[in-house]
Design a protein around this motif. Structure first.
Motif, PDB file in Angstrom:
ATOM      1  N   PRO A  58       0.810  -1.213   0.000  1.00 27.99           N
ATOM      2  CA  PRO A  58       0.000   0.000   0.000  1.00 27.99           C
ATOM      3  C   PRO A  58       0.849   1.272   0.000  1.00 27.99           C
ATOM      4  O   PRO A  58       2.022   1.259   0.369  1.00 27.99           O
ATOM      5  CB  PRO A  58      -0.781  -0.117   1.307  1.00 27.99           C
ATOM      6  CG  PRO A  58       0.165  -0.832   2.224  1.00 27.99           C
ATOM      7  CD  PRO A  58       0.861  -1.844   1.347  1.00 27.99           C
ATOM      8  N   VAL A  59       0.197   2.348  -0.410  1.00 31.70           N
ATOM      9  CA  VAL A  59       0.792   3.682  -0.377  1.00 31.70           C
ATOM     10  C   VAL A  59      -0.275   4.646   0.134  1.00 31.70           C
ATOM     11  O   VAL A  59      -1.429   4.582  -0.298  1.00 31.70           O
ATOM     12  CB  VAL A  59       1.262   4.132  -1.779  1.00 31.70           C
ATOM     13  CG1 VAL A  59       1.870   5.537  -1.708  1.00 31.70           C
ATOM     14  CG2 VAL A  59       2.253   3.147  -2.369  1.00 31.70           C
ATOM     15  N   LEU A  60       0.111   5.516   1.049  1.00 28.02           N
ATOM     16  CA  LEU A  60      -0.785   6.554   1.549  1.00 28.02           C
ATOM     17  C   LEU A  60      -0.377   7.876   0.920  1.00 28.02           C
ATOM     18  O   LEU A  60       0.799   8.260   0.979  1.00 28.02           O
ATOM     19  CB  LEU A  60      -0.709   6.645   3.072  1.00 28.02           C
ATOM     20  CG  LEU A  60      -1.700   7.612   3.732  1.00 28.02           C
ATOM     21  CD1 LEU A  60      -3.109   7.038   3.685  1.00 28.02           C
ATOM     22  CD2 LEU A  60      -1.296   7.907   5.176  1.00 28.02           C
ATOM     23  N   VAL A  61      -1.336   8.566   0.312  1.00 29.87           N
ATOM     24  CA  VAL A  61      -1.089   9.870  -0.286  1.00 29.87           C
ATOM     25  C   VAL A  61      -1.912  10.901   0.469  1.00 29.87           C
ATOM     26  O   VAL A  61      -3.144  10.795   0.545  1.00 29.87           O
ATOM     27  CB  VAL A  61      -1.457   9.878  -1.783  1.00 29.87           C
ATOM     28  CG1 VAL A  61      -1.214  11.256  -2.382  1.00 29.87           C
ATOM     29  CG2 VAL A  61      -0.661   8.814  -2.543  1.00 29.87           C
ATOM     30  N   ASP A  62      -1.225  11.864   1.051  1.00 29.21           N
ATOM     31  CA  ASP A  62      -1.895  12.914   1.823  1.00 29.21           C
ATOM     32  C   ASP A  62      -1.435  14.252   1.270  1.00 29.21           C
ATOM     33  O   ASP A  62      -0.358  14.751   1.622  1.00 29.21           O
ATOM     34  CB  ASP A  62      -1.540  12.789   3.308  1.00 29.21           C
ATOM     35  CG  ASP A  62      -2.396  13.703   4.180  1.00 29.21           C
ATOM     36  OD1 ASP A  62      -3.347  14.310   3.662  1.00 29.21           O
ATOM     37  OD2 ASP A  62      -2.101  13.801   5.393  1.00 29.21           O
ATOM     38  N   VAL A  66       3.720  11.505   0.060  1.00 27.32           N
ATOM     39  CA  VAL A  66       3.532  10.097  -0.288  1.00 27.32           C
ATOM     40  C   VAL A  66       4.258   9.251   0.758  1.00 27.32           C
ATOM     41  O   VAL A  66       5.464   9.433   0.987  1.00 27.32           O
ATOM     42  CB  VAL A  66       4.078   9.791  -1.697  1.00 27.32           C
ATOM     43  CG1 VAL A  66       3.925   8.306  -2.024  1.00 27.32           C
ATOM     44  CG2 VAL A  66       3.376  10.645  -2.739  1.00 27.32           C
ATOM     45  N   VAL A  67       3.524   8.353   1.390  1.00 29.92           N
ATOM     46  CA  VAL A  67       4.084   7.488   2.434  1.00 29.92           C
ATOM     47  C   VAL A  67       3.899   6.052   1.987  1.00 29.92           C
ATOM     48  O   VAL A  67       2.768   5.605   1.759  1.00 29.92           O
ATOM     49  CB  VAL A  67       3.392   7.712   3.796  1.00 29.92           C
ATOM     50  CG1 VAL A  67       4.079   6.885   4.877  1.00 29.92           C
ATOM     51  CG2 VAL A  67       3.373   9.179   4.169  1.00 29.92           C
ATOM     52  N   TRP A  68       4.995   5.314   1.844  1.00 33.19           N
ATOM     53  CA  TRP A  68       4.882   3.911   1.475  1.00 33.19           C
ATOM     54  C   TRP A  68       5.462   3.041   2.583  1.00 33.19           C
ATOM     55  O   TRP A  68       6.139   3.533   3.466  1.00 33.19           O
ATOM     56  CB  TRP A  68       5.567   3.638   0.135  1.00 33.19           C
ATOM     57  CG  TRP A  68       7.037   3.916   0.104  1.00 33.19           C
ATOM     58  CD1 TRP A  68       8.059   3.036   0.346  1.00 33.19           C
ATOM     59  CD2 TRP A  68       7.665   5.164  -0.206  1.00 33.19           C
ATOM     60  NE1 TRP A  68       9.275   3.646   0.217  1.00 33.19           N
ATOM     61  CE2 TRP A  68       9.066   4.957  -0.121  1.00 33.19           C
ATOM     62  CE3 TRP A  68       7.185   6.433  -0.548  1.00 33.19           C
ATOM     63  CZ2 TRP A  68       9.986   5.973  -0.370  1.00 33.19           C
ATOM     64  CZ3 TRP A  68       8.099   7.441  -0.785  1.00 33.19           C
ATOM     65  CH2 TRP A  68       9.470   7.210  -0.715  1.00 33.19           C
ATOM     66  N   ASP A  69       5.168   1.772   2.509  1.00 36.43           N
ATOM     67  CA  ASP A  69       5.496   0.773   3.521  1.00 36.43           C
ATOM     68  C   ASP A  69       4.475   0.855   4.658  1.00 36.43           C
ATOM     69  O   ASP A  69       4.224   1.923   5.221  1.00 36.43           O
ATOM     70  CB  ASP A  69       6.915   0.930   4.075  1.00 36.43           C
ATOM     71  CG  ASP A  69       7.275  -0.237   4.977  1.00 36.43           C
ATOM     72  OD1 ASP A  69       7.939  -1.169   4.492  1.00 36.43           O
ATOM     73  OD2 ASP A  69       6.871  -0.240   6.148  1.00 36.43           O
ATOM     74  N   LEU A  71       4.334  -0.076   7.796  1.00 34.59           N
ATOM     75  CA  LEU A  71       4.696   0.419   9.118  1.00 34.59           C
ATOM     76  C   LEU A  71       4.857   1.936   9.111  1.00 34.59           C
ATOM     77  O   LEU A  71       4.450   2.622  10.067  1.00 34.59           O
ATOM     78  CB  LEU A  71       5.982  -0.256   9.605  1.00 34.59           C
ATOM     79  CG  LEU A  71       6.271  -0.172  11.113  1.00 34.59           C
ATOM     80  CD1 LEU A  71       5.094  -0.673  11.933  1.00 34.59           C
ATOM     81  CD2 LEU A  71       7.520  -0.981  11.448  1.00 34.59           C
ATOM     82  N   ALA A  72       5.409   2.481   8.049  1.00 40.50           N
ATOM     83  CA  ALA A  72       5.529   3.940   7.931  1.00 40.50           C
ATOM     84  C   ALA A  72       4.150   4.585   7.871  1.00 40.50           C
ATOM     85  O   ALA A  72       3.920   5.659   8.460  1.00 40.50           O
ATOM     86  CB  ALA A  72       6.344   4.304   6.695  1.00 40.50           C
ATOM     87  N   ILE A  73       3.217   3.946   7.164  1.00 40.46           N
ATOM     88  CA  ILE A  73       1.852   4.465   7.081  1.00 40.46           C
ATOM     89  C   ILE A  73       1.206   4.483   8.457  1.00 40.46           C
ATOM     90  O   ILE A  73       0.578   5.471   8.867  1.00 40.46           O
ATOM     91  CB  ILE A  73       1.021   3.632   6.091  1.00 40.46           C
ATOM     92  CG1 ILE A  73       1.539   3.830   4.662  1.00 40.46           C
ATOM     93  CG2 ILE A  73      -0.454   4.010   6.176  1.00 40.46           C
ATOM     94  CD1 ILE A  73       0.930   2.869   3.641  1.00 40.46           C
ATOM     95  N   VAL A  74       1.355   3.391   9.202  1.00 41.12           N
ATOM     96  CA  VAL A  74       0.779   3.313  10.545  1.00 41.12           C
ATOM     97  C   VAL A  74       1.325   4.427  11.437  1.00 41.12           C
ATOM     98  O   VAL A  74       0.566   5.120  12.139  1.00 41.12           O
ATOM     99  CB  VAL A  74       1.056   1.931  11.169  1.00 41.12           C
ATOM    100  CG1 VAL A  74       0.698   1.923  12.654  1.00 41.12           C
ATOM    101  CG2 VAL A  74       0.272   0.851  10.441  1.00 41.12           C
TER     102      VAL A  74
END
Length: 227
Positions: A58-62, A66-69, A71-74
């Motif tokens: 997954p990738v989180l885009v805010d 851009v946040v990937w991985d 654990l980094a997203i959490v």
């Protein structure tokens, strides 16, 4: 925020942040990047690389971030929404929750490789063979049973640290493996698995996974086609 995920039937890493965000009531837009192959010229890889340099989900885009991985997203979500209780509130419990998530992140390869997540498949006969033939998978399952048993005893359930937190989301794909492969676990562990599957977010994810009706050969070591 946007969360880019893969196929819900197979993508265990996508499930983790999706379930966490959904179960904690944090709003996000879901973007599904259907998997075809990890090959460099595949549609999935091209689209994933256009989003993040890791080329995975997954990738989180805010906004522009851009946040990937997973654990980094959490951790990003925990900082952005400090009142959402991503982690347990007590310092010691929070450290323990982070520890077991990191252990999941880097370990349990015997179980993960021999029992890949496949929510639509019922494979108890494969689970019996894996438990018979693969010592690493047996050791991983024993570690999980010991870990969960200790935490459930210590915090009294219903989740690993009492209330739902990132640790339960992190181990939700393991619950799927235990259930789908009929892996032998004690009753308290089996009951925890069922409580995870009863979560609103988990029910929604599974329902969507069953509607996909995709067959990705790369993720199907035990079936040659959908039934």
């Amino acid at each position: 925020m946007k969360l880019i995920i893969g196929n819900k039937n197979y993508s265990s890493w996508s499930l983790r942040p999706w379930l966490m965000l959904t179960q904690l009531g944090i709003e996000f837009e879901e973007v599904n990047l259907r998997f075809d192959s990890f090959a460099s010229d595949s549609n999935f890889k091209r689209e994933a690389l256009a989003i993040s340099p890791a080329g995975r989900v997954p990738v989180l885009v805010d906004g522009d971030l851009v946040v990937w991985d997973t654990l980094a997203i959490v951790e990003y979500v925990a900082e952005k929404f400090p009142d959402s209780h991503v982690w347990p509130q007590a310092v010691a419990a929070r450290a323990r929750a982070r520890s077991i998530c990191a252990e999941m992140h880097s370990g349990f390869s015997g179980l993960r490789s021999n029992c890949p997540m496949n929510l639509e498949a019922s494979l108890p006969h494969i689970g019996q063979i894996v438990m018979r033939d693969h010592a690493a998978a047996r050791a991983d399952l024993a570690r999980i049973v010991a870990m969960w048993g200790e935490l459930l005893d210590q915090h009294g359930g219903p989740m690993l640290f009492g209330d739902f937190c990132a640790a339960d989301a992190y181990f939700a794909p393991v619950c799927a493996r235990i259930r789908g492969y009929g892996l032998p676990v004690p009753e308290p562990i089996s009951a925890y698995v069922e409580r995870v599957f009863a979560l609103t977010g988990m029910r929604a994810w599974v329902a969507a996974a069953l509607l996909e009706q995709d067959f990705v050969a790369e993720d199907e070591p035990y079936r040659s086609s959908r039934p």
